[in-house]
Motif scaffolding. Structure first.
Motif, PDB file in Angstrom:
ATOM      1  N   ALA A 175      -1.177  24.761  -4.122  1.00 50.46           N
ATOM      2  CA  ALA A 175      -2.432  23.996  -4.091  1.00 50.46           C
ATOM      3  C   ALA A 175      -3.133  23.989  -5.439  1.00 50.46           C
ATOM      4  N   SER A 176      -3.002  25.070  -6.181  1.00 47.79           N
ATOM      5  CA  SER A 176      -3.666  25.154  -7.486  1.00 47.79           C
ATOM      6  C   SER A 176      -2.871  24.477  -8.593  1.00 47.79           C
ATOM      7  N   ALA A 177      -1.665  23.982  -8.263  1.00 43.17           N
ATOM      8  CA  ALA A 177      -0.785  23.433  -9.296  1.00 43.17           C
ATOM      9  C   ALA A 177      -0.446  21.965  -9.089  1.00 43.17           C
ATOM     10  N   VAL A 178      -0.992  21.333  -8.038  1.00 43.89           N
ATOM     11  CA  VAL A 178      -0.703  19.925  -7.787  1.00 43.89           C
ATOM     12  C   VAL A 178      -2.006  19.153  -7.622  1.00 43.89           C
ATOM     13  N   GLU A 179      -1.902  17.841  -7.789  1.00 47.00           N
ATOM     14  CA  GLU A 179      -3.082  16.979  -7.651  1.00 47.00           C
ATOM     15  C   GLU A 179      -2.784  15.858  -6.664  1.00 47.00           C
ATOM     16  N   ALA A 180      -2.079  14.823  -7.091  1.00 46.79           N
ATOM     17  CA  ALA A 180      -1.766  13.715  -6.190  1.00 46.79           C
ATOM     18  C   ALA A 180      -0.757  14.105  -5.120  1.00 46.79           C
ATOM     19  N   VAL A 181       0.065  15.113  -5.393  1.00 44.63           N
ATOM     20  CA  VAL A 181       1.025  15.588  -4.404  1.00 44.63           C
ATOM     21  C   VAL A 181       0.273  16.346  -3.309  1.00 44.63           C
ATOM     22  N   ARG A 209       4.605  14.746  -0.291  1.00 43.20           N
ATOM     23  CA  ARG A 209       4.025  15.959   0.293  1.00 43.20           C
ATOM     24  C   ARG A 209       5.010  17.112   0.140  1.00 43.20           C
ATOM     25  N   ILE A 210       4.534  18.243  -0.332  1.00 41.52           N
ATOM     26  CA  ILE A 210       5.330  19.472  -0.355  1.00 41.52           C
ATOM     27  C   ILE A 210       5.075  20.221   0.947  1.00 41.52           C
ATOM     28  N   LEU A 211       6.157  20.568   1.633  1.00 40.28           N
ATOM     29  CA  LEU A 211       6.083  21.350   2.856  1.00 40.28           C
ATOM     30  C   LEU A 211       6.514  22.764   2.502  1.00 40.28           C
ATOM     31  N   CYS A 212       5.686  23.751   2.776  1.00 40.98           N
ATOM     32  CA  CYS A 212       5.933  25.087   2.237  1.00 40.98           C
ATOM     33  C   CYS A 212       5.649  26.189   3.258  1.00 40.98           C
ATOM     34  N   PRO A 213       6.264  27.357   3.076  1.00 39.98           N
ATOM     35  CA  PRO A 213       5.875  28.515   3.865  1.00 39.98           C
ATOM     36  C   PRO A 213       4.403  28.845   3.606  1.00 39.98           C
ATOM     37  N   PRO A 214       3.712  29.436   4.587  1.00 42.78           N
ATOM     38  CA  PRO A 214       2.278  29.701   4.417  1.00 42.78           C
ATOM     39  C   PRO A 214       1.931  30.517   3.181  1.00 42.78           C
ATOM     40  N   ALA A 264       8.869  17.103  -6.457  1.00 41.81           N
ATOM     41  CA  ALA A 264       7.786  16.288  -5.898  1.00 41.81           C
ATOM     42  C   ALA A 264       7.164  15.385  -6.955  1.00 41.81           C
ATOM     43  N   ARG A 265       6.916  15.934  -8.139  1.00 45.47           N
ATOM     44  CA  ARG A 265       6.315  15.124  -9.199  1.00 45.47           C
ATOM     45  C   ARG A 265       7.259  13.992  -9.616  1.00 45.47           C
ATOM     46  N   ALA A 266       8.553  14.296  -9.654  1.00 46.73           N
ATOM     47  CA  ALA A 266       9.524  13.262 -10.004  1.00 46.73           C
ATOM     48  C   ALA A 266       9.557  12.165  -8.948  1.00 46.73           C
ATOM     49  N   GLY A 267       9.484  12.545  -7.673  1.00 50.19           N
ATOM     50  CA  GLY A 267       9.465  11.556  -6.613  1.00 50.19           C
ATOM     51  C   GLY A 267       8.251  10.655  -6.683  1.00 50.19           C
ATOM     52  N   LEU A 268       7.112  11.235  -7.058  1.00 53.72           N
ATOM     53  CA  LEU A 268       5.895  10.445  -7.208  1.00 53.72           C
ATOM     54  C   LEU A 268       6.005   9.501  -8.399  1.00 53.72           C
ATOM     55  N   ARG A 269       6.529   9.988  -9.512  1.00 55.71           N
ATOM     56  CA  ARG A 269       6.665   9.172 -10.716  1.00 55.71           C
ATOM     57  C   ARG A 269       7.654   8.021 -10.536  1.00 55.71           C
ATOM     58  N   ILE A 270       8.677   8.224  -9.714  1.00 55.21           N
ATOM     59  CA  ILE A 270       9.689   7.175  -9.543  1.00 55.21           C
ATOM     60  C   ILE A 270       9.210   6.100  -8.567  1.00 55.21           C
ATOM     61  N   GLY A 271       8.043   6.325  -7.942  1.00 59.26           N
ATOM     62  CA  GLY A 271       7.450   5.249  -7.168  1.00 59.26           C
ATOM     63  C   GLY A 271       7.143   5.498  -5.716  1.00 59.26           C
ATOM     64  N   HIS A 311       0.855  -1.187   0.000  1.00 62.42           N
ATOM     65  CA  HIS A 311       0.000   0.000   0.000  1.00 62.42           C
ATOM     66  C   HIS A 311       0.892   1.239   0.000  1.00 62.42           C
ATOM     67  N   LYS A 312       0.270   2.414  -0.134  1.00 60.94           N
ATOM     68  CA  LYS A 312       1.045   3.630  -0.395  1.00 60.94           C
ATOM     69  C   LYS A 312       2.060   3.945   0.697  1.00 60.94           C
ATOM     70  N   HIS A 313       1.730   3.704   1.959  1.00 59.35           N
ATOM     71  CA  HIS A 313       2.672   4.026   3.022  1.00 59.35           C
ATOM     72  C   HIS A 313       3.863   3.069   3.019  1.00 59.35           C
ATOM     73  N   MET A 314       3.645   1.850   2.583  1.00 53.97           N
ATOM     74  CA  MET A 314       4.749   0.902   2.472  1.00 53.97           C
ATOM     75  C   MET A 314       5.674   1.258   1.313  1.00 53.97           C
ATOM     76  N   ARG A 315       5.179   2.003   0.337  1.00 52.01           N
ATOM     77  CA  ARG A 315       6.011   2.394  -0.808  1.00 52.01           C
ATOM     78  C   ARG A 315       6.872   3.613  -0.508  1.00 52.01           C
ATOM     79  N   GLY A 316       6.746   4.167   0.681  1.00 50.28           N
ATOM     80  CA  GLY A 316       7.623   5.261   1.065  1.00 50.28           C
ATOM     81  C   GLY A 316       6.948   6.611   1.025  1.00 50.28           C
ATOM     82  N   ARG A 317       7.322   7.457   1.993  1.00 50.44           N
ATOM     83  CA  ARG A 317       6.756   8.796   2.125  1.00 50.44           C
ATOM     84  C   ARG A 317       7.864   9.823   1.918  1.00 50.44           C
ATOM     85  N   LEU A 318       7.692  10.641   0.907  1.00 51.59           N
ATOM     86  CA  LEU A 318       8.687  11.647   0.533  1.00 51.59           C
ATOM     87  C   LEU A 318       8.157  13.041   0.792  1.00 51.59           C
TER      88      LEU A 318
END
Length: 275
Positions: A69-75, A57-62, A45-52, A21-28
């Motif tokens: 938020a308007s530029a990502v979907e699965a991330v 999750r993107i951690l960002c300043p407020p 982030a997109r590259a990390g998702l594509r590589i598996g 499941h997704k948590h077993m595949r690693g959290r980046l």
């Protein structure tokens, strides 16, 4: 069909089992810069998702949250307002990428110190390296043997000025020993060195990668592989080779945004050819 991949890392690629499941595949996690500097983190982030990686999750300043938020979907997205809040947001991550457009300042230094306390594997790129230009030993004290530094020649010279004129293989090996981390010295022939003395040279580089943002993609790929618990030295080798192969398959006109979506084709060939 892609060129044959080196066997020394090919067998270590983390293909998912049927019951995973997704948590077993690693959290980046990927640390973003401010509102006007979010593109690099989104590429990583997109590259990390594509590589598996199973969860990215993107951690960002407020102030950057609305832009991202308007530029990502699965991330996913997690704003933080201090290095202490970053620690809390990153504590559950298996790997963290910090540096792409993060800012060359004390805030990036403090954020990296906080991430070093989480236990996540760190992939330090771009501004995360340059922020320690005048005190590289402060950076090295935060690292362990699983962490990865990804400098291009200029960033390498800022951290290791006495090695700038040394032959690249020897320079990378000494930098890995000195920093206590894996060093990915990027270039036409990317040199990967581990602090235990292992060294590899990626031989499928292509000039189509000489465009802004491709290094951010590579950092995300390395992060995605180590999040899946691949050995950091092998992950860096694999990511460098797959990165170049994806660029080679695209050819003229390549921009960094093209690379993550080229990864599935390269991965599919590697999967079909697995031993």
């Amino acid at each position: 069909m892609i060129a044959p991949a080196p066997a020394d890392w090919r067998r270590a690629l983390p293909w998912p089992a049927a019951d995973i499941h997704k948590h077993m595949r690693g959290r980046l996690g990927v640390v973003s810069g401010r509102a006007t500097q979010t593109g690099a983190a989104r590429l990583a982030a997109r590259a990390g998702l594509r590589i598996g990686a199973g969860l990215v999750r993107i951690l960002c300043p407020p102030d950057a949250a609305g832009v991202i938020a308007s530029a990502v979907e699965a991330v996913m997205l997690a704003p933080f307002g201090s290095s202490e809040a970053l620690f809390e947001a990153a504590e559950a991550m298996d790997a963290m990428v910090i540096g792409p457009a993060a800012g060359v300042n004390e805030t990036t230094q403090a954020n990296l110190r906080a991430l070093a306390e989480t236990g996540a594997v760190l992939v330090v790129d771009a501004d995360g390296l340059t922020a320690f230009e005048h005190r590289p030993s402060d950076l090295f004290e935060l690292l362990d043997r699983d962490d990865v530094l990804t400098p291009h020649a200029g960033e390498f010279a800022r951290l290791f000025p006495d090695l700038a004129g040394v032959e690249r293989d020897a320079a990378a090996r000494e930098a890995a020993a000195r920093s206590g981390a894996v060093v990915v010295l990027k270039g036409p022939a990317t040199v990967i060195a581990a602090p235990d003395g292992r060294l590899a040279v990626n031989d499928n580089g292509t000039p189509w990668l000489a465009t802004a943002g491709t290094g951010d993609v590579l950092a995300g790929m390395i992060g995605g592989l180590v999040a899946q618990r691949m050995d950091s030295f092998e992950a860096a080798q694999a990511a460098a080779w797959i990165h170049a192969e994806a660029a080679r398959g695209f050819g003229p006109g390549l921009i960094a945004e093209d690379l993550p979506d080229r990864l599935p084709a390269v991965l599919a060939d590697l999967y079909a050819a697995r031993a």
